[in-house]
Design an enzyme around this catalytic site. Structure first.
Site, PDB file in Angstrom:
ATOM      1  CB  SER A  43      -0.941   0.010   1.207  1.00 51.26           C
ATOM      2  OG  SER A  43      -0.212   0.034   2.417  1.00 51.26           O
ATOM      3  CG  HIS A  44       2.184   3.279   2.521  1.00 54.02           C
ATOM      4  ND1 HIS A  44       1.216   2.476   3.070  1.00 54.02           N
ATOM      5  CD2 HIS A  44       1.780   4.551   2.708  1.00 54.02           C
ATOM      6  CE1 HIS A  44       0.271   3.233   3.592  1.00 54.02           C
ATOM      7  NE2 HIS A  44       0.578   4.489   3.384  1.00 54.02           N
ATOM      8  CG  PHE A 117       2.262  10.114  -0.343  1.00 56.93           C
ATOM      9  CD1 PHE A 117       0.943  10.362   0.012  1.00 56.93           C
ATOM     10  CD2 PHE A 117       2.511   9.646  -1.623  1.00 56.93           C
ATOM     11  CE1 PHE A 117      -0.095  10.144  -0.881  1.00 56.93           C
ATOM     12  CE2 PHE A 117       1.480   9.427  -2.532  1.00 56.93           C
ATOM     13  CZ  PHE A 117       0.172   9.672  -2.153  1.00 56.93           C
ATOM     14  CB  THR A 156      -5.518   7.685   8.247  1.00 58.05           C
ATOM     15  OG1 THR A 156      -4.470   8.307   7.489  1.00 58.05           O
ATOM     16  CG2 THR A 156      -6.770   7.625   7.394  1.00 58.05           C
ATOM     17  CD  GLU A 184      -3.737  -2.363   3.080  1.00 58.20           C
ATOM     18  OE1 GLU A 184      -4.339  -3.104   2.290  1.00 58.20           O
ATOM     19  OE2 GLU A 184      -2.515  -2.465   3.297  1.00 58.20           O
ATOM     20  CE  LYS A 227     -11.797   0.649  25.034  1.00 58.90           C
ATOM     21  NZ  LYS A 227     -11.518  -0.664  25.589  1.00 58.90           N
TER      22      LYS A 227
END
Ligand code: NDP
Length: 333
Positions: A43-44, A117, A156, A184, A227
């Site tokens: 994903s990165h 990023f 996020t 994701e 939480k």
């Protein structure tokens, strides 16, 4: 195509340089993209290539930024990233932060005006390899709704933790404050998959499993309900309020069409366990991990990455031919 990590990093760096980054900055950012591919953190990795290039083209980030490091207190270091990438700012402060942690017992690094990023584990793993405990947090553009709110205020907001152990590589975990990282969801959209229930809302605030509905006007939800929201709030305080970076809700990237990064901040805490009261801390961590494994823990955070890393170092990194061709074109080759 199969490339070595260094060949892949060099190719990515040439693509970045061709789109406005200075050579040193391109090398630093390309290294984390290549490392993500090497470790299977898809994903990165190269999935982000278009986002980096579009952001550079938009003028939103300064690919040639030269960070400025100051030390406002004996154990606090401040880095003004000058609207550049966070990896460049961290590289500028790395030696001073390590020396400060060794001499003071701890070092708090406050990075402002930076763009992150990538995954966070590459930022801290090297410190733990040198025997330090490291904790880092990055705030990002408003993406999640918390505590029953109606608008996206917090990002996020990922955080990562790394600690040395005497009998193996450091234990490193790295996670978003959202139930799933936006990367994701992006990956699911690219692959034409739906995402599990409970991850996000559509633009009308209704639960959805459609990644496009989440990404286009919708919102993500924090992990663990209230939480996770508390963690996302803490990240916003440490990475933005404390550092002097922008809050996620202060995002003005829409004025730069194509911009995909958050112009925000990063907090990094380094602790030298040798200066604390714990004695042989890496040995104690190794013992703790041993007990966890005996108790049935089949996978420690980082195990999967290290497994994939070993395969990549042995066999090289497999890149789809189309992605390789795109990279060559971006690099002008
Ligand atoms: P995951 O939920 O995939 O993983 C979180 C952590 O848990 C990882 O350290 C992972 O280890 C570990 N883990 C996962 N599954 C298991 C398991 N079954 N047993 C034990 N450990 C497990 O991460 P997220 O989706 O929350 O985040 C993904 C990435 O997105 C992170 O790298 C984060 O830094 C990045 N991100 C970056 C942002 C930015 O602004 N730059 C914003 C948000 C997220 P392992 O590494 O071994 O898989």
């Amino acid at each position: 195509m199969t490339l070595t990590e260094s060949a892949l990093a060099a190719l990515i760096a040439r693509a970045f340089e061709r789109h406005g980054m200075s050579a040193p900055n391109a090398g630093l950012v390309a290294a984390v993209v290549a490392a993500a591919e090497r470790d299977g953190a898809a994903s990165h990795g190269l999935l982000r290539l278009d986002g980096y290039i579009a952001t550079l083209r938009s003028g939103w980030v300064d690919g040639r930024a030269v960070p400025v490091v100051t030390q406002p207190a004996p154990s606090i270091l401040a880095v003004n990233a000058a609207n550049g990438f966070a990896q460049v700012a961290l590289a500028a402060v790395r030696d001073q932060a390590t020396a400060t942690a060794r001499s003071q017992g701890l070092a708090a690094v406050c990075v402002s005006d930076s763009h992150h990023f990538a995954a966070l584990w590459p930022d801290i793993e090297p410190f733990a390899e040198q025997g330090l405990i490291a904790l880092t947090m990055v705030n990002a553009r408003g993406r999640i709704v918390v505590w029953g709110g109606k608008r996206k205020v917090l990002g996020t907001n990922p955080m990562a933790f790394a600690c040395p152990r005497s009998d193996g590589p450091p234990v490193v975990w790295d996670q978003a404050s959202s139930l799933r990282a936006q990367g994701e969801v992006l990956k699911a959209r690219v692959e034409g998959r739906s995402v599990p229930e409970g991850i996000g809302l559509d633009a009308a605030g209704a639960p959805t499993t459609d990644p496009a509905a989440i990404l286009d006007g919708g919102a993500l939800l924090p992990f663990g309900g209230h939480k996770g929201a508390g963690i996302a709030f803490m990240v916003e305080v440490l990475a933005a309020a404390l550092t002097g970076g922008r809050f996620g809700f202060q995002d003005d990237s829409p004025s730069f069409p194509g911009a995909q990064t958050s112009r925000a901040g990063q907090f990094l805490l380094l602790i030298d366990p040798a200066r604390g009261p714990g004695g042989d801390v890496p040995g104690r961590i190794a013992a703790l991990v041993g007990v966890l494994r005996e108790a049935g823990a089949q996978r420690m955070p980082g195990d999967e990455r290290h497994h994939r890393r070993a395969l990549a170092l042995r066999d090289g990194i497999a890149i789809p031919a189309a992605i390789h061709a795109k990279l060559l074109a971006l690099a002008g080759e």
